[in-house]
Design an enzyme around this catalytic site. Structure first.
Site, PDB file in Angstrom:
ATOM      1  N   ASP A  34       0.846  -1.199   0.000  1.00  0.00           N
ATOM      2  CA  ASP A  34       0.000   0.000   0.000  1.00  0.00           C
ATOM      3  C   ASP A  34       0.877   1.243   0.000  1.00  0.00           C
ATOM      4  O   ASP A  34       1.871   1.317   0.716  1.00  0.00           O
ATOM      5  CB  ASP A  34      -0.923  -0.018   1.240  1.00  0.00           C
ATOM      6  CG  ASP A  34      -2.051   0.990   1.150  1.00  0.00           C
ATOM      7  OD1 ASP A  34      -1.756   2.198   1.032  1.00  0.00           O
ATOM      8  OD2 ASP A  34      -3.228   0.583   1.194  1.00  0.00           O
ATOM      9  N   ASP A  60       4.071   1.840  -4.353  1.00  0.00           N
ATOM     10  CA  ASP A  60       3.095   2.320  -5.328  1.00  0.00           C
ATOM     11  C   ASP A  60       2.866   1.232  -6.383  1.00  0.00           C
ATOM     12  O   ASP A  60       3.834   0.718  -6.959  1.00  0.00           O
ATOM     13  CB  ASP A  60       3.693   3.582  -5.980  1.00  0.00           C
ATOM     14  CG  ASP A  60       2.725   4.307  -6.870  1.00  0.00           C
ATOM     15  OD1 ASP A  60       1.798   3.669  -7.405  1.00  0.00           O
ATOM     16  OD2 ASP A  60       2.904   5.521  -7.046  1.00  0.00           O
ATOM     17  N   GLU A  85      -7.557   5.120  -6.259  1.00  0.00           N
ATOM     18  CA  GLU A  85      -8.196   6.355  -5.805  1.00  0.00           C
ATOM     19  C   GLU A  85      -9.679   6.059  -5.887  1.00  0.00           C
ATOM     20  O   GLU A  85     -10.160   5.568  -6.914  1.00  0.00           O
ATOM     21  CB  GLU A  85      -7.814   7.524  -6.714  1.00  0.00           C
ATOM     22  CG  GLU A  85      -6.370   7.956  -6.604  1.00  0.00           C
ATOM     23  CD  GLU A  85      -6.031   8.588  -5.254  1.00  0.00           C
ATOM     24  OE1 GLU A  85      -6.953   9.129  -4.604  1.00  0.00           O
ATOM     25  OE2 GLU A  85      -4.855   8.534  -4.854  1.00  0.00           O
ATOM     26  N   THR A 134     -16.180  -2.095  -9.286  1.00  0.00           N
ATOM     27  CA  THR A 134     -17.344  -1.440  -8.680  1.00  0.00           C
ATOM     28  C   THR A 134     -18.548  -1.488  -9.618  1.00  0.00           C
ATOM     29  O   THR A 134     -18.378  -1.509 -10.847  1.00  0.00           O
ATOM     30  CB  THR A 134     -17.000   0.041  -8.358  1.00  0.00           C
ATOM     31  OG1 THR A 134     -18.206   0.786  -8.185  1.00  0.00           O
ATOM     32  CG2 THR A 134     -16.227   0.710  -9.493  1.00  0.00           C
ATOM     33  N   ASP A 135     -19.742  -1.453  -9.049  1.00  0.00           N
ATOM     34  CA  ASP A 135     -20.954  -1.397  -9.886  1.00  0.00           C
ATOM     35  C   ASP A 135     -21.047  -0.078 -10.659  1.00  0.00           C
ATOM     36  O   ASP A 135     -21.801   0.034 -11.625  1.00  0.00           O
ATOM     37  CB  ASP A 135     -22.216  -1.621  -9.037  1.00  0.00           C
ATOM     38  CG  ASP A 135     -22.442  -0.565  -7.961  1.00  0.00           C
ATOM     39  OD1 ASP A 135     -21.557   0.290  -7.748  1.00  0.00           O
ATOM     40  OD2 ASP A 135     -23.503  -0.602  -7.301  1.00  0.00           O
ATOM     41  N   GLU A 136     -20.238   0.919 -10.242  1.00  0.00           N
ATOM     42  CA  GLU A 136     -20.342   2.238 -10.897  1.00  0.00           C
ATOM     43  C   GLU A 136     -19.897   2.191 -12.358  1.00  0.00           C
ATOM     44  O   GLU A 136     -20.207   3.089 -13.133  1.00  0.00           O
ATOM     45  CB  GLU A 136     -19.550   3.288 -10.108  1.00  0.00           C
ATOM     46  CG  GLU A 136     -20.042   3.371  -8.672  1.00  0.00           C
ATOM     47  CD  GLU A 136     -19.550   4.571  -7.886  1.00  0.00           C
ATOM     48  OE1 GLU A 136     -19.206   5.592  -8.489  1.00  0.00           O
ATOM     49  OE2 GLU A 136     -19.527   4.470  -6.641  1.00  0.00           O
ATOM     50  N   TYR A 159     -13.813   8.785 -11.809  1.00  0.00           N
ATOM     51  CA  TYR A 159     -13.544   7.589 -10.976  1.00  0.00           C
ATOM     52  C   TYR A 159     -14.053   6.327 -11.667  1.00  0.00           C
ATOM     53  O   TYR A 159     -13.301   5.385 -11.909  1.00  0.00           O
ATOM     54  CB  TYR A 159     -14.201   7.743  -9.590  1.00  0.00           C
ATOM     55  CG  TYR A 159     -14.323   6.418  -8.855  1.00  0.00           C
ATOM     56  CD1 TYR A 159     -13.193   5.733  -8.420  1.00  0.00           C
ATOM     57  CD2 TYR A 159     -15.580   5.835  -8.605  1.00  0.00           C
ATOM     58  CE1 TYR A 159     -13.292   4.495  -7.760  1.00  0.00           C
ATOM     59  CE2 TYR A 159     -15.693   4.610  -7.962  1.00  0.00           C
ATOM     60  CZ  TYR A 159     -14.546   3.952  -7.536  1.00  0.00           C
ATOM     61  OH  TYR A 159     -14.652   2.736  -6.904  1.00  0.00           O
ATOM     62  N   SER A 160     -15.356   6.314 -11.994  1.00  0.00           N
ATOM     63  CA  SER A 160     -15.918   5.069 -12.537  1.00  0.00           C
ATOM     64  C   SER A 160     -15.336   4.757 -13.914  1.00  0.00           C
ATOM     65  O   SER A 160     -15.150   3.591 -14.266  1.00  0.00           O
ATOM     66  CB  SER A 160     -17.445   5.125 -12.570  1.00  0.00           C
ATOM     67  OG  SER A 160     -17.906   6.250 -13.274  1.00  0.00           O
ATOM     68  N   LYS A 163     -12.076   3.060 -13.389  1.00  0.00           N
ATOM     69  CA  LYS A 163     -12.292   1.661 -12.970  1.00  0.00           C
ATOM     70  C   LYS A 163     -12.731   0.818 -14.185  1.00  0.00           C
ATOM     71  O   LYS A 163     -12.329  -0.325 -14.325  1.00  0.00           O
ATOM     72  CB  LYS A 163     -13.344   1.578 -11.858  1.00  0.00           C
ATOM     73  CG  LYS A 163     -12.928   2.212 -10.527  1.00  0.00           C
ATOM     74  CD  LYS A 163     -11.767   1.523  -9.853  1.00  0.00           C
ATOM     75  CE  LYS A 163     -12.096   0.158  -9.308  1.00  0.00           C
ATOM     76  NZ  LYS A 163     -10.934  -0.424  -8.544  1.00  0.00           N
ATOM     77  N   LEU A 199     -20.144   8.973   2.270  1.00  0.00           N
ATOM     78  CA  LEU A 199     -21.382   9.465   2.889  1.00  0.00           C
ATOM     79  C   LEU A 199     -21.582   9.027   4.350  1.00  0.00           C
ATOM     80  O   LEU A 199     -21.779   9.885   5.224  1.00  0.00           O
ATOM     81  CB  LEU A 199     -22.591   9.037   2.051  1.00  0.00           C
ATOM     82  CG  LEU A 199     -23.930   9.532   2.611  1.00  0.00           C
ATOM     83  CD1 LEU A 199     -24.033  11.053   2.551  1.00  0.00           C
ATOM     84  CD2 LEU A 199     -25.109   8.905   1.865  1.00  0.00           C
ATOM     85  N   ARG A 223     -28.398   4.410  -3.617  1.00  0.00           N
ATOM     86  CA  ARG A 223     -27.248   3.516  -3.606  1.00  0.00           C
ATOM     87  C   ARG A 223     -27.678   2.199  -2.977  1.00  0.00           C
ATOM     88  O   ARG A 223     -28.624   2.142  -2.185  1.00  0.00           O
ATOM     89  CB  ARG A 223     -26.080   4.136  -2.806  1.00  0.00           C
ATOM     90  CG  ARG A 223     -25.542   5.441  -3.398  1.00  0.00           C
ATOM     91  CD  ARG A 223     -24.894   5.191  -4.745  1.00  0.00           C
ATOM     92  NE  ARG A 223     -24.304   6.375  -5.372  1.00  0.00           N
ATOM     93  CZ  ARG A 223     -24.912   7.111  -6.310  1.00  0.00           C
ATOM     94  NH1 ARG A 223     -26.158   6.820  -6.687  1.00  0.00           N
ATOM     95  NH2 ARG A 223     -24.284   8.124  -6.885  1.00  0.00           N
TER      96      ARG A 223
END
Ligand code: NAD
Ligand code: TYD
Length: 351
Positions: A34, A60, A85, A134-136, A159-160, A163, A199, A223
């Site tokens: 990490d 990294d 990220e 991710t589901d995004e 972001y999505s 990914k 959130l 969500r």
């Protein structure tokens, strides 16, 4: 003894996963790699600081030499890539770092693993690369329907999209080189050690400090929430039993509007902690740019093929999460003030 290279294992889900796996298996070794960005925190790993099967290495995933060296020093069977990220709002402000870490970092891991694992006749037996996605990547749903593994990728935020780019590179390594891989695409997680930019921990932290609770837009975005330990269980099942090359969606049919989440957190803290925590703290703010309306996973494939099901209901999980935050106020103070470096010095001095 299988050796796992877990990247991003000092972050929210990664640290929960490392603790889950070392609690479940005594015959595995985990090399936890990490970078320790603002989101990575060695304090998350305190519960396993004396576990001999856990080795932490700071670095990294974009660094070719360092990752190659990990494969030279350790006989790695599995890569589980959590490193990323991960916050949509940050990606809107600073897209470049998302492309670098999430796409180029993934390509670097894939490439180094491929070179280490490839033989003259294919790949070493028993190895696998698992990409935590991710589901995004599927974009946004209307009022009905669910994401399934065949849903076309239609990401919207930096972001999505980063990914989704990473997922396609994983697919390229499987299709082109026949590399043994899996991809998991999970819905929104919550639970211990989540950084308070997301959130649920943000709401808890702000309530306790009597600060405004910022609700983006009309608060009606939806969500699909999953307790983090259920995600860890799914990843364990996919590494050990997932069919090679397959994607598995992970989610527990726990859809809530953001406003329902806000009210749930307020209600719990109002009853159990402080009567001054109330709905007067809610503040509607400008909507997030390109804000996806609704996410919802249909987890039928992972249920039917691997027998996965969520063990923690939302009602239980949210109480556990709020209580964990109440019991770990030092953690919250440390991550918000950067004080966790002292744990690094204490845990890894001289190792
Ligand atoms: P997080 O931000 O809490 O943790 C990310 C970790 O990666 C941190 O420890 C950070 O130090 C590390 N990291 C960042 N850049 C790195 C780099 N270049 N090299 C090495 N390490 C680096 O994120 P999270 O919420 O735990 O998410 C973990 C993974 O799960 C991500 O890939 C994310 O896309 C995915 N995911 C998250 C959720 C969610 O709800 N949080 C849902 C589905 C999938
Ligand atoms: P977040 O936890 O950032 O996860 P994601 O964007 O990856 O789903 O946000 C969850 C939802 O909550 C999302 O619809 C945005 C909204 N939100 C707010 O309304 N206020 C906030 O302060 C934050 C951080 C998020």
């Amino acid at each position: 003894m299988k050796t796992y290279l877990v990247t991003g294992g000092a972050g929210f889900i990664g640290s929960n996963f490392v603790i889950y796996m070392l609690g479940k298996y005594s015959d595995i070794k985990i090399v936890n790699f990490d970078k320790l960005t603002y989101a990575g925190n060695l304090e998350n790993l305190k519960a396993i600081e004396n576990n001999k099967n856990h080795i932490f290495v700071q670095g990294d995933i974009c660094d070719k030499e360092v990752v190659e060296n990990l494969f030279k020093v350790y006989d790695i069977d599995y890569v589980v890539n959590f490193a990323a990220e991960s916050h949509v709002d940050r990606s809107i402000k600073e897209p470049e770092i998302f492309a670098k870490t999430n796409v180029l970092g993934t390509v670097n891991l894939l490439n180094v693993a491929k070179n280490a694992w490839e033989t003259e006749t294919g790949f070493k037996a028993g190895v696998k690369y698992l990409q935590v996605s991710t589901d995004e990547v599927y974009g946004s749903l209307g009022e009905t329907g669910y994401f399934v593994e065949e849903t076309p990728l239609d990401s919207h935020s930096p972001y999505s999209s980063s990914k989704a780019g990473a997922d396609l590179m994983v697919k390229a390594y499987a299709d082109t080189f026949k590399m043994p891989v899996n991809i998991t695409r999970c819905s929104n997680n919550y639970g211990p050690f989540q950084f308070p930019e997301k959130l649920i921990p943000l709401l808890i932290n702000n309530c306790l400090n009597h600060k405004d609770l910022p609700v983006y837009g009309d608060g009606l975005n939806i969500r699909d929430w999953l307790y983090v330990e259920d995600h860890c269980k799914a990843i364990d099942m996919v590494i050990n039993n997932g069919r090679l090359g397959e994607v598995y969606n992970v989610g527990g049919h726990n859809e809530r509007t953001n406003m329902q989440i806000v009210k749930t957190v307020i209600e719990y803290l109002h009853e159990s902690v402080d009567k001054e925590i109330s709905e007067t703290l809610i503040k509607y703010v400008e909507d997030r740019k390109g804000h996806d309306k609704r996410y919802g996973i249909d987890p039928v494939k992972i249920k039917e093929e691997l027998g996965w099901y969520p063990e923690t209901t939302f009602e239980v999980g949210i109480k556990k999460t709020i209580q964990w935050n109440l019991d770990n106020k030092d953690w919250m103070n440390n991550v918000t003030s950067g004080q966790y470096q002292k744990y690094y010095d204490k845990m890894y001095e001289g190792k």
